[in-house]
Design an enzyme around this catalytic site. Structure first.
Site, mmCIF file in Angstrom:
data_model
loop_
_atom_site.group_PDB
_atom_site.id
_atom_site.type_symbol
_atom_site.label_atom_id
_atom_site.label_comp_id
_atom_site.label_asym_id
_atom_site.label_seq_id
_atom_site.Cartn_x
_atom_site.Cartn_y
_atom_site.Cartn_z
ATOM 1 N N ASP A 34 0.370 26.075 35.456
ATOM 2 C CA ASP A 34 -0.586 26.766 36.323
ATOM 3 C C ASP A 34 -2.003 26.413 35.853
ATOM 4 O OD1 ASP A 34 -0.332 29.632 38.214
ATOM 5 O OD2 ASP A 34 -2.291 28.969 37.475
ATOM 6 N N ASN A 45 5.528 36.159 43.655
ATOM 7 C CA ASN A 45 4.648 36.968 44.499
ATOM 8 C C ASN A 45 4.965 36.646 45.954
ATOM 9 O OD1 ASN A 45 3.218 38.116 42.330
ATOM 10 N ND2 ASN A 45 1.928 36.307 42.159
ATOM 11 N N GLY A 93 -0.386 39.428 46.272
ATOM 12 C CA GLY A 93 -1.193 38.419 45.602
ATOM 13 C C GLY A 93 -0.699 37.000 45.775
ATOM 14 N N GLN A 94 0.192 36.764 46.746
ATOM 15 C CA GLN A 94 0.595 35.372 46.976
ATOM 16 C C GLN A 94 -0.573 34.641 47.619
ATOM 17 O OE1 GLN A 94 4.077 34.678 49.446
ATOM 18 N NE2 GLN A 94 4.027 32.471 49.060
ATOM 19 N N SER A 95 -1.081 33.654 46.897
ATOM 20 C CA SER A 95 -2.262 32.932 47.396
ATOM 21 C C SER A 95 -1.895 31.551 47.929
ATOM 22 C CB SER A 95 -3.308 32.798 46.285
ATOM 23 O OG SER A 95 -2.771 32.109 45.183
ATOM 24 N N HIS A 119 7.139 29.536 45.406
ATOM 25 C CA HIS A 119 7.072 29.137 44.000
ATOM 26 C C HIS A 119 7.475 30.308 43.112
ATOM 27 C CE1 HIS A 119 3.137 30.709 45.207
ATOM 28 N NE2 HIS A 119 3.028 31.197 43.987
ATOM 29 N N HIS A 161 6.717 31.762 39.287
ATOM 30 C CA HIS A 161 5.930 31.692 38.050
ATOM 31 C C HIS A 161 6.898 31.880 36.877
ATOM 32 C CE1 HIS A 161 1.860 32.547 39.909
ATOM 33 N NE2 HIS A 161 2.641 32.978 40.868
HETATM 34 P P1 AMP Z 1 0.395 32.985 43.764
HETATM 35 O O1 AMP Z 1 -0.889 33.742 43.596
HETATM 36 O O2 AMP Z 1 1.611 33.739 43.357
HETATM 37 O O3 AMP Z 1 0.506 32.388 45.147
HETATM 38 O O4 AMP Z 1 0.326 31.797 42.741
HETATM 39 C C1 AMP Z 1 -0.371 30.615 42.988
HETATM 40 C C2 AMP Z 1 -0.728 30.041 41.661
HETATM 41 O O5 AMP Z 1 -1.097 28.701 41.848
HETATM 42 C C3 AMP Z 1 -1.895 30.738 40.960
HETATM 43 O O6 AMP Z 1 -1.454 31.271 39.724
HETATM 44 C C4 AMP Z 1 -2.912 29.620 40.780
HETATM 45 O O7 AMP Z 1 -3.582 29.691 39.548
HETATM 46 C C5 AMP Z 1 -2.060 28.381 40.884
HETATM 47 N N1 AMP Z 1 -2.732 27.169 41.336
HETATM 48 C C6 AMP Z 1 -3.579 27.036 42.388
HETATM 49 N N2 AMP Z 1 -3.966 25.760 42.520
HETATM 50 C C7 AMP Z 1 -3.347 25.060 41.536
HETATM 51 C C8 AMP Z 1 -3.349 23.696 41.138
HETATM 52 N N3 AMP Z 1 -4.069 22.756 41.769
HETATM 53 N N4 AMP Z 1 -2.593 23.338 40.061
HETATM 54 C C9 AMP Z 1 -1.864 24.261 39.403
HETATM 55 N N5 AMP Z 1 -1.809 25.556 39.735
HETATM 56 C C10 AMP Z 1 -2.553 25.966 40.778
#
Ligand code: AMP
Length: 115
Positions: free
Chosen positions: A32, A89, A95-97, A102, A104
């Protein structure tokens, strides 16, 4: 609906670099970019699934099995066997962004929060 412009889709297409931990025909695992634990890895399937239910309802069994094998491969490779958490998430509210399914994988010397 899956959006092919999400950051993990770009990583899978090789448009954005990543620090790969494990890769095979079905999954990619990488660190991450914004770690929130001493070890913070992500595992993603090589397929277009937005979240855990999209994946479990629509992905072929072969891919689902391979995905969990990928999780195990990361745990073994990083030596986390008896000290890690998996988090998926799901939805903006949690908080899924990134809307590409995926998991974690997080590990710390000691987790201070129990949940
Ligand atoms: P979520 O918030 O559960 O959707 O997790 C998305 C994760 O992706 C977050 O923890 C971010 O820090 C991570 N993330 C976003 N962009 C990148 C990237 N380019 N390389 C690695 N991790 C990333």
């Amino acid at each position: 609906m899956y959006n092919k412009d999400n950051v993990f889709a770009k990583i899978l297409r090789g448009e954005i670099p990543n620090k790969t931990i494990y890769s095979d025909d079905y999954v990619l695992a990488f660190y991450d970019v914004n770690p929130r634990a001493k070890v913070h890895a992500l595992v993603i399937p090589r397929g277009e699934y937005t979240d855990i239910f999209d994946f479990t309802q629509n992905a072929p069994a072969e891919l689902q099995m391979a995905f969990w094998n990928g999780v195990r491969a990361v745990v073994e490779k990083l030596g986390l066997r008896d000290n890690f958490r998996t988090i998926a998430n799901t939805g903006r509210g949690a908080g899924q962004s990134v809307m590409h399914f995926h998991i974690h994988i997080m590990s710390d010397e000691r987790f201070t929060e129990d949940f």
